[in-house]
Design a protein around this motif. Structure first.
Motif, PDB file in Angstrom:
ATOM      1  N   PRO B  65       0.812  -1.212   0.000  1.00 23.56           N
ATOM      2  CA  PRO B  65       0.000   0.000   0.000  1.00 23.56           C
ATOM      3  C   PRO B  65       0.858   1.280   0.000  1.00 23.56           C
ATOM      4  CG  PRO B  65       0.196  -0.834   2.227  1.00 23.56           C
ATOM      5  CD  PRO B  65       1.005  -1.767   1.351  1.00 23.56           C
ATOM      6  N   GLY B  66       0.154   2.406  -0.192  1.00 23.48           N
ATOM      7  CA  GLY B  66       0.791   3.697   0.039  1.00 23.48           C
ATOM      8  C   GLY B  66       1.698   4.198  -1.064  1.00 23.48           C
ATOM      9  N   TRP B  67       1.269   4.149  -2.319  1.00 24.82           N
ATOM     10  CA  TRP B  67       2.105   4.641  -3.417  1.00 24.82           C
ATOM     11  C   TRP B  67       1.213   5.130  -4.549  1.00 24.82           C
ATOM     12  CZ3 TRP B  67       1.408   2.133  -8.080  1.00 24.82           C
ATOM     13  CH2 TRP B  67       0.757   0.883  -8.018  1.00 24.82           C
ATOM     14  N   TYR B  68       1.817   5.872  -5.448  1.00 18.07           N
ATOM     15  CA  TYR B  68       1.088   6.294  -6.641  1.00 18.07           C
ATOM     16  C   TYR B  68       2.067   6.541  -7.783  1.00 18.07           C
ATOM     17  CZ  TYR B  68       2.613  11.136  -5.915  1.00 18.07           C
ATOM     18  OH  TYR B  68       3.372  12.271  -5.761  1.00 18.07           O
ATOM     19  N   VAL B  69       1.532   6.521  -8.989  1.00 22.42           N
ATOM     20  CA  VAL B  69       2.334   6.858 -10.165  1.00 22.42           C
ATOM     21  C   VAL B  69       1.496   7.772 -11.056  1.00 22.42           C
ATOM     22  CG1 VAL B  69       1.659   4.716 -11.405  1.00 22.42           C
ATOM     23  CG2 VAL B  69       3.739   5.921 -12.067  1.00 22.42           C
ATOM     24  N   ARG B  70       2.101   8.895 -11.446  1.00 20.09           N
ATOM     25  CA  ARG B  70       1.438   9.825 -12.386  1.00 20.09           C
ATOM     26  C   ARG B  70       1.822   9.410 -13.802  1.00 20.09           C
ATOM     27  NH1 ARG B  70      -0.505  14.879 -10.987  1.00 20.09           N
ATOM     28  NH2 ARG B  70       0.059  15.675 -13.049  1.00 20.09           N
ATOM     29  N   CYS B  71       0.819   9.199 -14.630  1.00 20.73           N
ATOM     30  CA  CYS B  71       1.088   8.733 -15.991  1.00 20.73           C
ATOM     31  C   CYS B  71       1.458   9.919 -16.880  1.00 20.73           C
ATOM     32  CB  CYS B  71      -0.121   7.988 -16.535  1.00 20.73           C
ATOM     33  SG  CYS B  71      -0.488   6.547 -15.540  1.00 20.73           S
ATOM     34  N   GLU B  72       2.755  10.139 -17.024  1.00 24.86           N
ATOM     35  CA  GLU B  72       3.286  11.261 -17.792  1.00 24.86           C
ATOM     36  C   GLU B  72       3.200  10.941 -19.285  1.00 24.86           C
ATOM     37  OE1 GLU B  72       4.116  13.651 -15.973  1.00 24.86           O
ATOM     38  OE2 GLU B  72       4.892  12.923 -14.066  1.00 24.86           O
ATOM     39  N   PRO B  73       3.384  11.958 -20.134  1.00 28.45           N
ATOM     40  CA  PRO B  73       3.460  11.680 -21.566  1.00 28.45           C
ATOM     41  C   PRO B  73       4.580  10.664 -21.826  1.00 28.45           C
ATOM     42  CG  PRO B  73       3.272  14.034 -21.210  1.00 28.45           C
ATOM     43  CD  PRO B  73       3.444  13.410 -19.855  1.00 28.45           C
ATOM     44  N   GLY B  74       4.299   9.687 -22.659  1.00 31.44           N
ATOM     45  CA  GLY B  74       5.283   8.632 -22.908  1.00 31.44           C
ATOM     46  C   GLY B  74       5.098   7.430 -22.021  1.00 31.44           C
ATOM     47  N   PHE B  75       4.272   7.548 -21.017  1.00 34.06           N
ATOM     48  CA  PHE B  75       3.967   6.404 -20.146  1.00 34.06           C
ATOM     49  C   PHE B  75       2.484   6.518 -19.789  1.00 34.06           C
ATOM     50  CE2 PHE B  75       4.114   3.890 -16.138  1.00 34.06           C
ATOM     51  CZ  PHE B  75       4.679   2.733 -16.652  1.00 34.06           C
ATOM     52  N   SER B  76       1.685   5.899 -20.623  1.00 35.10           N
ATOM     53  CA  SER B  76       0.237   6.076 -20.534  1.00 35.10           C
ATOM     54  C   SER B  76      -0.375   5.257 -19.407  1.00 35.10           C
ATOM     55  CB  SER B  76      -0.405   5.655 -21.857  1.00 35.10           C
ATOM     56  OG  SER B  76      -0.281   4.246 -22.006  1.00 35.10           O
ATOM     57  N   LEU B  77      -1.638   5.504 -19.162  1.00 35.50           N
ATOM     58  CA  LEU B  77      -2.365   4.708 -18.167  1.00 35.50           C
ATOM     59  C   LEU B  77      -2.352   3.231 -18.572  1.00 35.50           C
ATOM     60  CD1 LEU B  77      -4.201   4.394 -15.702  1.00 35.50           C
ATOM     61  CD2 LEU B  77      -6.154   5.047 -17.144  1.00 35.50           C
ATOM     62  N   ASP B  78      -2.565   2.946 -19.854  1.00 36.77           N
ATOM     63  CA  ASP B  78      -2.523   1.549 -20.306  1.00 36.77           C
ATOM     64  C   ASP B  78      -1.140   0.934 -20.075  1.00 36.77           C
ATOM     65  OD1 ASP B  78      -5.141   1.442 -20.997  1.00 36.77           O
ATOM     66  OD2 ASP B  78      -4.839   1.376 -23.161  1.00 36.77           O
ATOM     67  N   ASP B  79      -0.088   1.740 -20.292  1.00 31.99           N
ATOM     68  CA  ASP B  79       1.272   1.233 -20.040  1.00 31.99           C
ATOM     69  C   ASP B  79       1.428   0.837 -18.571  1.00 31.99           C
ATOM     70  OD1 ASP B  79       2.020   1.741 -22.660  1.00 31.99           O
ATOM     71  OD2 ASP B  79       2.908   3.700 -22.204  1.00 31.99           O
ATOM     72  N   ALA B  80       0.957   1.724 -17.686  1.00 30.53           N
ATOM     73  CA  ALA B  80       1.092   1.459 -16.246  1.00 30.53           C
ATOM     74  C   ALA B  80       0.294   0.219 -15.854  1.00 30.53           C
ATOM     75  CB  ALA B  80       0.624   2.678 -15.443  1.00 30.53           C
ATOM     76  N   LEU B  81      -0.935   0.133 -16.349  1.00 36.04           N
ATOM     77  CA  LEU B  81      -1.779  -1.005 -15.972  1.00 36.04           C
ATOM     78  C   LEU B  81      -1.236  -2.316 -16.537  1.00 36.04           C
ATOM     79  CD1 LEU B  81      -5.348   0.568 -16.283  1.00 36.04           C
ATOM     80  CD2 LEU B  81      -3.934   0.277 -14.232  1.00 36.04           C
ATOM     81  N   GLU B  82      -0.587  -2.246 -17.702  1.00 33.91           N
ATOM     82  CA  GLU B  82      -0.012  -3.460 -18.285  1.00 33.91           C
ATOM     83  C   GLU B  82       1.157  -3.969 -17.432  1.00 33.91           C
ATOM     84  OE1 GLU B  82      -1.200  -5.285 -20.607  1.00 33.91           O
ATOM     85  OE2 GLU B  82       0.485  -6.666 -20.810  1.00 33.91           O
ATOM     86  N   VAL B  83       1.911  -3.039 -16.848  1.00 35.91           N
ATOM     87  CA  VAL B  83       3.008  -3.452 -15.959  1.00 35.91           C
ATOM     88  C   VAL B  83       2.441  -4.075 -14.682  1.00 35.91           C
ATOM     89  CG1 VAL B  83       4.868  -2.598 -14.478  1.00 35.91           C
ATOM     90  CG2 VAL B  83       4.646  -1.741 -16.822  1.00 35.91           C
ATOM     91  N   ILE B  84       1.410  -3.426 -14.137  1.00 34.74           N
ATOM     92  CA  ILE B  84       0.890  -3.861 -12.834  1.00 34.74           C
ATOM     93  C   ILE B  84       0.060  -5.144 -12.965  1.00 34.74           C
ATOM     94  CG2 ILE B  84      -0.548  -3.187 -10.879  1.00 34.74           C
ATOM     95  CD1 ILE B  84       0.151  -0.225 -11.651  1.00 34.74           C
TER      96      ILE B  84
END
Lengths: 240, 218
Positions: B65-84
């Motif tokens: 728990p206790g974290w966040y990631v801001r999806c900057e240009p070049g690292f989209s929400l889909d990119d983040a969700l695919e990693v997680i």
């Protein structure tokens, strides 16, 4: 026509670092921008081999096994889990090509030599290619011997030996196999995991012989140049 | 500009700072740690649980728990969700389109060779217990077992390699039942063959409990 490259690795339920080289090679290959997609899949991690094609949008997919030996996993498990029948097939409207494993390609020999030089070798030593080996699958052994032949053909070292972790000739006999004062051992492994990172250097660390010296290199599979070997395999498959 | 509404995705909460997606891990007391919007940094972060144990099943309900990631240009929400959660968004979309292939546990057993062939010997009761114990610890909905998923659920179209591994061990336990042991959090999450493993001990407890108690454990 869009193209995807899919790296198929083993992965692990227990060792978090096992899949690291596959992720690293995929990242390097994405940076080069030669494929519309570069994806990964594992036998024991997610995304799984069995669902890997779900993640590919491309019309043409080249699957490269990031394994050091042809054998049970590359001949049986990967094709079965991915539904591949032959080195080129059509699955749900997509053309899928399936290459030989990274470890069987002649160009990997250059990476073996690079690893030896990075470990401090100068080219005067005997180079020992160290494979896992297993008495159960002789093809695994054949692959290691073949890679040693490729290294020998490069002529970068005066003597090239082949030793194994799990079969004869064993790695602990390496000084008995050559009269040279120095030997550089290069592990033909994908990752610096339990074997290449722990058991092998610990075992070889106990190996002492007066006036002789042993260099130990990092695992071949973690070298950045493996990405070039993957590209060569994919380029060869494109001609099928 | 239309304000985008936050939503839950597995153990995550997706919020929007104006139009920038921000992926939050499970809630924790105190300030959240910001994780770099890079594939390798995010993967390394979600790879381990709060106890530092490797998470071989990315969708296990063990995310720290206790974290966040801001999806900057070049690292989209889909990119983040695919990693997680690899393939989760894709499978959600395929389910909505009616193109998601489902593969049953029996079919997964049938195609096995080598050490996992033994998994197919597991009894019906053992399979049900394995599904209950493992899948209840995962955010995915096992469509392969006949469950139905809503549009916001993460569908699971096919038993994973951990299910296969658990079923193999469970088949061996049916032949030679091991003695239960207290749960030991230091044992690796997927070390089902090791006494003290949480999933192993929960499974063994379920299989040895009378039927009415098993019902309570669901």
């Amino acid at each position: 026509m869009s193209r995807a490259l899919l790296l198929a690795g083993h992965g692990s339920h227990l060792n978090a670092d096992s899949s690291a080289p596959v992720y690293a090679h995929a990242a390097r290959l994405r940076e080069r921008g030669m494929f519309d997609e570069v994806r990964i899949a594992f036998w024991k991690e997610e995304p799984s081999l069995s669902r890997a094609l779900d993640g590919c949008d491309a019309d043409e997919i080249t699957v490269v096994p990031v394994f050091m030996s042809a054998g049970y996993f590359t001949n049986e498990v990967i094709p079965r889990e991915m539904g591949l029948n032959g080195r080129k097939c059509c699955i749900r409207g997509k053309t899928v090509r399936y290459t030989a494993p990274v470890g069987g390609h002649p160009s990997l020999a250059r990476v073996v030599v690079q690893r030896a030089l990075e470990a401090g070798a100068t080219g005067d030593e005997a180079l020992a290619v160290l494979g896992h080996g297993t008495e159960r699958h002789r093809q695994s052994e054949a692959n290691v011997y073949q890679q040693s032949e490729f290294v020998r053909a490069l002529g970068a070292f005066p003597e090239v030996l082949t030793v194994f972790l799990d079969q004869q000739p064993g790695m602990m006999d390496v000084f008995d196999l050559t009269a040279r004062a120095e030997v550089v051992v290069v592990p033909l492994f994908i990752a610096d995991g339990w074997h290449a990172g722990e058991t092998i250097p610990e075992g070889l660390g106990d190996l002492r012989e007066d006036g002789r010296r042993l260099h130990y290199a990092g695992a071949v599979g973690t070298h950045p140049s493996v990405a070039d070997v993957i590209l060569e395999l994919a380029a060869e498959a494109a001609a099928w | 500009m239309v304000k985008r509404e936050p939503y839950a995705f597995g153990q995550l909460r997706i919020e929007f700072d104006v139009q920038t997606p921000v992926v939050h891990g499970p809630a924790a007391t105190g300030e959240e740690r910001r994780i770099e919007a890079r594939e390798d940094a995010l993967r390394e972060w979600v790879r381990d649980d709060a106890l530092g144990r490797y998470r071989p099943l990315p969708t296990a309900r063990t995310m720290r728990p206790g974290w966040y990631v801001r999806c900057e240009p070049g690292f989209s929400l889909d990119d983040a969700l695919e990693v997680i959660y690899p393939l989760a968004v894709r499978h959600q979309r395929m389910l909505a389109e009616g193109t998601l292939r489902l593969v049953s546990l029996q079919r997964v057993f049938d195609r096995q060779s080598g050490r996992y062939r033994a998994a197919g010997k597991l009894s019906a009761a053992g399979r049900e217990a394995a599904r209950r114990v493992l899948c209840n610890r995962c955010v995915k909905v096992p469509l392969w077992d006949g469950e139905t998923a809503g549009s916001k659920d993460i569908p699971c179209p096919e038993p994973c390699s951990l299910m296969l591994s658990l079923c193999r061990e469970a088949a061996l336990w049916e032949e030679a039942p091991p003695a239960p042991a207290p749960i030991d959090p230091s044992v690796a999450w997927a070390a089902f063959d090791e006494p003290g493993n949480e999933i192993r001990e929960t499974y063994l407890r379920e299989r040895s409990a009378p039927a009415n108690e098993v019902g309570l454990l669901r």
